[in-house]
Design a protein around this motif. Structure first.
Motif, PDB file in Angstrom:
ATOM      1  N   THR A  35       0.814  -1.212   0.000  1.00  0.00           N
ATOM      2  CA  THR A  35       0.000   0.000   0.000  1.00  0.00           C
ATOM      3  C   THR A  35       0.848   1.262   0.000  1.00  0.00           C
ATOM      4  O   THR A  35       0.328   2.335  -0.283  1.00  0.00           O
ATOM      5  CB  THR A  35      -0.943   0.029   1.210  1.00  0.00           C
ATOM      6  OG1 THR A  35      -0.164  -0.088   2.404  1.00  0.00           O
ATOM      7  CG2 THR A  35      -1.967  -1.090   1.141  1.00  0.00           C
ATOM      8  N   LYS A  36       2.106   1.158   0.342  1.00  0.00           N
ATOM      9  CA  LYS A  36       3.015   2.304   0.287  1.00  0.00           C
ATOM     10  C   LYS A  36       3.820   2.174  -0.996  1.00  0.00           C
ATOM     11  O   LYS A  36       4.556   1.209  -1.173  1.00  0.00           O
ATOM     12  CB  LYS A  36       3.938   2.339   1.506  1.00  0.00           C
ATOM     13  CG  LYS A  36       3.205   2.679   2.781  1.00  0.00           C
ATOM     14  CD  LYS A  36       4.178   2.998   3.892  1.00  0.00           C
ATOM     15  CE  LYS A  36       3.472   3.440   5.141  1.00  0.00           C
ATOM     16  NZ  LYS A  36       2.915   4.766   5.065  1.00  0.00           N
ATOM     17  N   LEU A  37       3.667   3.151  -1.893  1.00  0.00           N
ATOM     18  CA  LEU A  37       4.266   3.073  -3.212  1.00  0.00           C
ATOM     19  C   LEU A  37       5.242   4.218  -3.438  1.00  0.00           C
ATOM     20  O   LEU A  37       5.013   5.333  -2.971  1.00  0.00           O
ATOM     21  CB  LEU A  37       3.172   3.144  -4.281  1.00  0.00           C
ATOM     22  CG  LEU A  37       2.009   2.155  -4.151  1.00  0.00           C
ATOM     23  CD1 LEU A  37       0.945   2.463  -5.185  1.00  0.00           C
ATOM     24  CD2 LEU A  37       2.503   0.728  -4.293  1.00  0.00           C
ATOM     25  N   ASN A  38       6.314   3.949  -4.204  1.00  0.00           N
ATOM     26  CA  ASN A  38       7.199   5.047  -4.583  1.00  0.00           C
ATOM     27  C   ASN A  38       6.513   5.853  -5.687  1.00  0.00           C
ATOM     28  O   ASN A  38       5.469   5.462  -6.202  1.00  0.00           O
ATOM     29  CB  ASN A  38       8.580   4.534  -4.993  1.00  0.00           C
ATOM     30  CG  ASN A  38       8.562   3.745  -6.296  1.00  0.00           C
ATOM     31  OD1 ASN A  38       7.864   4.079  -7.247  1.00  0.00           O
ATOM     32  ND2 ASN A  38       9.342   2.683  -6.348  1.00  0.00           N
ATOM     33  N   TYR A 120      -3.832   3.823  -1.316  1.00  0.00           N
ATOM     34  CA  TYR A 120      -2.393   3.754  -1.553  1.00  0.00           C
ATOM     35  C   TYR A 120      -1.765   5.058  -1.089  1.00  0.00           C
ATOM     36  O   TYR A 120      -2.310   6.133  -1.297  1.00  0.00           O
ATOM     37  CB  TYR A 120      -2.096   3.517  -3.037  1.00  0.00           C
ATOM     38  CG  TYR A 120      -2.633   2.191  -3.508  1.00  0.00           C
ATOM     39  CD1 TYR A 120      -1.892   1.030  -3.324  1.00  0.00           C
ATOM     40  CD2 TYR A 120      -3.894   2.091  -4.085  1.00  0.00           C
ATOM     41  CE1 TYR A 120      -2.395  -0.205  -3.727  1.00  0.00           C
ATOM     42  CE2 TYR A 120      -4.404   0.871  -4.485  1.00  0.00           C
ATOM     43  CZ  TYR A 120      -3.648  -0.272  -4.302  1.00  0.00           C
ATOM     44  OH  TYR A 120      -4.139  -1.482  -4.682  1.00  0.00           O
ATOM     45  N   ASP A 121      -0.615   4.939  -0.443  1.00  0.00           N
ATOM     46  CA  ASP A 121       0.082   6.080   0.146  1.00  0.00           C
ATOM     47  C   ASP A 121       1.405   6.288  -0.582  1.00  0.00           C
ATOM     48  O   ASP A 121       2.131   5.324  -0.848  1.00  0.00           O
ATOM     49  CB  ASP A 121       0.321   5.785   1.628  1.00  0.00           C
ATOM     50  CG  ASP A 121       0.915   6.926   2.413  1.00  0.00           C
ATOM     51  OD1 ASP A 121       0.999   8.053   1.882  1.00  0.00           O
ATOM     52  OD2 ASP A 121       1.311   6.695   3.569  1.00  0.00           O
ATOM     53  N   LEU A 122       1.722   7.541  -0.892  1.00  0.00           N
ATOM     54  CA  LEU A 122       2.998   7.877  -1.526  1.00  0.00           C
ATOM     55  C   LEU A 122       4.090   7.800  -0.459  1.00  0.00           C
ATOM     56  O   LEU A 122       4.193   8.675   0.400  1.00  0.00           O
ATOM     57  CB  LEU A 122       2.944   9.269  -2.156  1.00  0.00           C
ATOM     58  CG  LEU A 122       4.218   9.751  -2.842  1.00  0.00           C
ATOM     59  CD1 LEU A 122       4.624   8.823  -3.983  1.00  0.00           C
ATOM     60  CD2 LEU A 122       4.024  11.174  -3.351  1.00  0.00           C
ATOM     61  N   GLN A 123       4.873   6.750  -0.507  1.00  0.00           N
ATOM     62  CA  GLN A 123       5.907   6.519   0.504  1.00  0.00           C
ATOM     63  C   GLN A 123       6.949   7.640   0.489  1.00  0.00           C
ATOM     64  O   GLN A 123       7.524   7.944  -0.544  1.00  0.00           O
ATOM     65  CB  GLN A 123       6.587   5.181   0.250  1.00  0.00           C
ATOM     66  CG  GLN A 123       7.601   4.798   1.298  1.00  0.00           C
ATOM     67  CD  GLN A 123       8.136   3.403   1.077  1.00  0.00           C
ATOM     68  OE1 GLN A 123       7.870   2.775   0.060  1.00  0.00           O
ATOM     69  NE2 GLN A 123       8.880   2.911   2.038  1.00  0.00           N
TER      70      GLN A 123
END
Length: 143
Positions: A35-38, A120-123
């Motif tokens: 769920t944490k994406l670059n 989804y979270d922008l890591q």
């Protein structure tokens, strides 16, 4: 064929099945629940996802200074944040971000608690992804 050979063959087949299952889990599970994406993953998945919305959880001042194209602003620091989240369509997929990943990480938890399943979270936020995230300034209409 002897009973011993049959036992050995069954053992090897079972062992191969277990190994194949473990390899499958290692390969598929991280992508299934990630769920944490670059930045590249974040924008790519957003562009491929129907019925998706990007949410910038920074302050309006930060948002107006520059935001991802198509993002809406729901200020995490505002006392109305939880109320605004409760109004979101729970069937949509949301992509959230902030400056460093702190506020969006907290927003992620609040949104999950509120029943939103696809987030989804922008890591690392926009600071850590400045090479792959383009921010557009807000356009103020002057009369």
């Amino acid at each position: 064929m002897s009973k011993k050979n049959t036992k050995n063959i069954k053992f090897y087949i079972s062992a191969l099945g277990i190994i194949a299952f473990v390899v499958l889990l290692i390969v598929l599970l991280p992508t299934a629940v990630k769920t944490k994406l670059n930045g590249g993953e974040f924008l790519s998945l957003y562009n491929k996802t129907a019925n998706a919305q990007i949410i910038d959880v920074r302050t309006p001042t930060e948002f107006n200074a520059g935001h991802i194209d198509g993002a809406i602003n729901i200020d995490f620091d505002n006392s109305t944040f939880k109320r605004e989240v409760s109004k979101l369509d729970k069937s949509k997929t949301y992509f959230i971000y902030c400056r460093s990943g702190n506020r969006s990480g907290q927003a992620f938890s609040i949104m999950k608690t509120d029943g939103i399943k696809n987030i989804y979270d922008l890591q690392g936020g926009i600071v850590s992804n400045k090479d792959s995230i383009i921010l557009l300034p807000s356009l103020d209409i002057i009369n």
